[in-house]
Enzyme design. Structure first.
Site, PDB file in Angstrom:
ATOM      1  N   CYS A 138      -4.238   4.806 -10.142  1.00  0.00           N
ATOM      2  CA  CYS A 138      -4.657   4.333 -11.362  1.00  0.00           C
ATOM      3  C   CYS A 138      -3.509   3.221 -10.769  1.00  0.00           C
ATOM      4  O   CYS A 138      -4.024   2.216 -11.881  1.00  0.00           O
ATOM      5  CB  CYS A 138      -4.374   4.984 -12.391  1.00  0.00           C
ATOM      6  SG  CYS A 138      -5.151   6.256 -13.361  1.00  0.00           S
ATOM      7  N   CYS A 287       3.568   5.586   2.463  1.00  0.00           N
ATOM      8  CA  CYS A 287       3.560   5.421   0.865  1.00  0.00           C
ATOM      9  C   CYS A 287       3.516   6.605   0.325  1.00  0.00           C
ATOM     10  O   CYS A 287       4.707   7.568   0.968  1.00  0.00           O
ATOM     11  CB  CYS A 287       1.660   4.270   0.898  1.00  0.00           C
ATOM     12  SG  CYS A 287       0.985   5.903   1.287  1.00  0.00           S
TER      13      CYS A 287
END
Length: 329
Positions: A138, A287
């Site tokens: 998201c 990440c």
């Protein structure tokens, strides 16, 4: 969230970030930085001082899920990542608890009820997770701020029907909402005889390592010469090799915790930041789980950064193998 006769439970371990405020109406700007759980419990008790809420300020894991969820009659899954969705599903099947599912992405949402007595579970619909990095988070793809309210309200209705024993639930149906078209569609979801957890001969009879299940590369990080294992990166940092460490996650992820000495360049700004990166140094990207950094590596390689690599398995692998105390959201 979970609900039972006379009590409700909330499970969360995150803190409020300003990026939450456009879609999470429980919180206010004055509460940024506070634990989400504390703020949510306070707000709900302001609405009704007589409700009983049990707060579980922990990450839901394979070690605690069965103990926590066993206390409640209905589980409402509002999570935003695949490992936790599979964990919640499997725990609900094993405990015989209905799982009120909801998910959102950009302008679309889904809702259903899984793990009822004779109905399908989440794995009947999605037997395997998508490859890591294929589905943007998201934070990367964005979400229409009011969409969680639409899907969350549908989940609340389903939970009330289950607790009250009224109406027809979404068990066996997947409700699809398209906000741009303002349309609802339904798909029939059937219980799979071959399902690994609720089928006729289940192969998953105990909770597993869901991070590895959803990101196999994290369990075997050295997938190619483009990747570093956590141990390899740690050795380079200890030797002081002068690498440029780049965290490409979103601001709320960075603020929760990051590697010392890292430079923060969110994925969405990476292209514009290329001129500021040295071409004669070794650049290591990372990440959360390795998917985004793998795509970022392709961008750098196409731009001529031949010495760039990335951390295989991301910070989740680092946390598991090097620093269990590190907070990763």
């Amino acid at each position: 969230a979970a609900a039972g006769v006379g009590r409700s439970g909330l499970i969360d371990f995150d803190v409020i970030d300003v990026t939450n405020l456009q879609r999470q109406v429980l919180y206010a700007t004055s509460q940024v930085g506070r634990p989400k759980l504390d703020a949510a419990v306070g707000r709900l008790r302001d609405l009704n001082s007589e409700i009983a809420i049990e707060a579980h300020q922990v990450a839901l894991t394979s070690q605690n899920a069965l103990d926590i969820l066993a206390r409640y009659d209905v589980v409402v899954d509002g999570t935003d990542n695949f490992p936790t969705r599979y964990l919640v599903n499997d725990a609900c099947v094993m405990l015989g608890k209905p799982n009120v599912y909801g998910s959102i992405y950009r302008f679309e949402g889904q809702a259903s009820v899984f793990a009822t007595k004779d109905g399908p579970c989440y794995r009947c619909l999605y037997a395997e997770p998508p490859p890591p990095g294929l589905v943007p988070s998201c934070a990367e793809g964005g979400v229409l701020g009011v969409l969680p309210g639409v899907i969350g309200t549908i989940q609340a209705i389903e939970a009330i029907k289950l607790l009250a024993g009224i109406g027809e639930t979404l068990a066996g149906r997947l409700l699809l909402f398209d906000a741009l078209r303002m349309s609802f569609r339904q798909l029939v979801v059937r219980k799979s005889a071959d399902c690994a957890v609720c089928g006729e001969a289940p192969t998953i009879k105990a909770l597993i390592d869901y991070e590895s299940f959803c990101n196999p590369a994290a369990a075997h990080p050295r997938a190619s010469a483009d990747e570093l294992t956590p141990d390899e990166l740690a050795s380079m940092l200890e030797r002081g090799e002068g690498i440029v460490l780049v965290d490409i996650r979103e601001p709320y992820e960075w603020s929760a915790g990051h590697l010392a000495g890292a430079r923060h360049i969110p994925m969405g700004t990476l292209q514009d930041a290329l001129p500021s990166l040295p071409r004669d140094a070794e650049i290591v990207l990372y990440c959360r789980s390795g998917g985004r950094s793998g795509r970022a590596l392709s961008i750098l390689r196409e731009a001529g950064f031949d010495r760039a690599t990335h951390l295989g398995g991301g910070l989740l692998a680092w946390k598991r193998e090097r620093d269990p105390s590190m907070r990763v959201v």
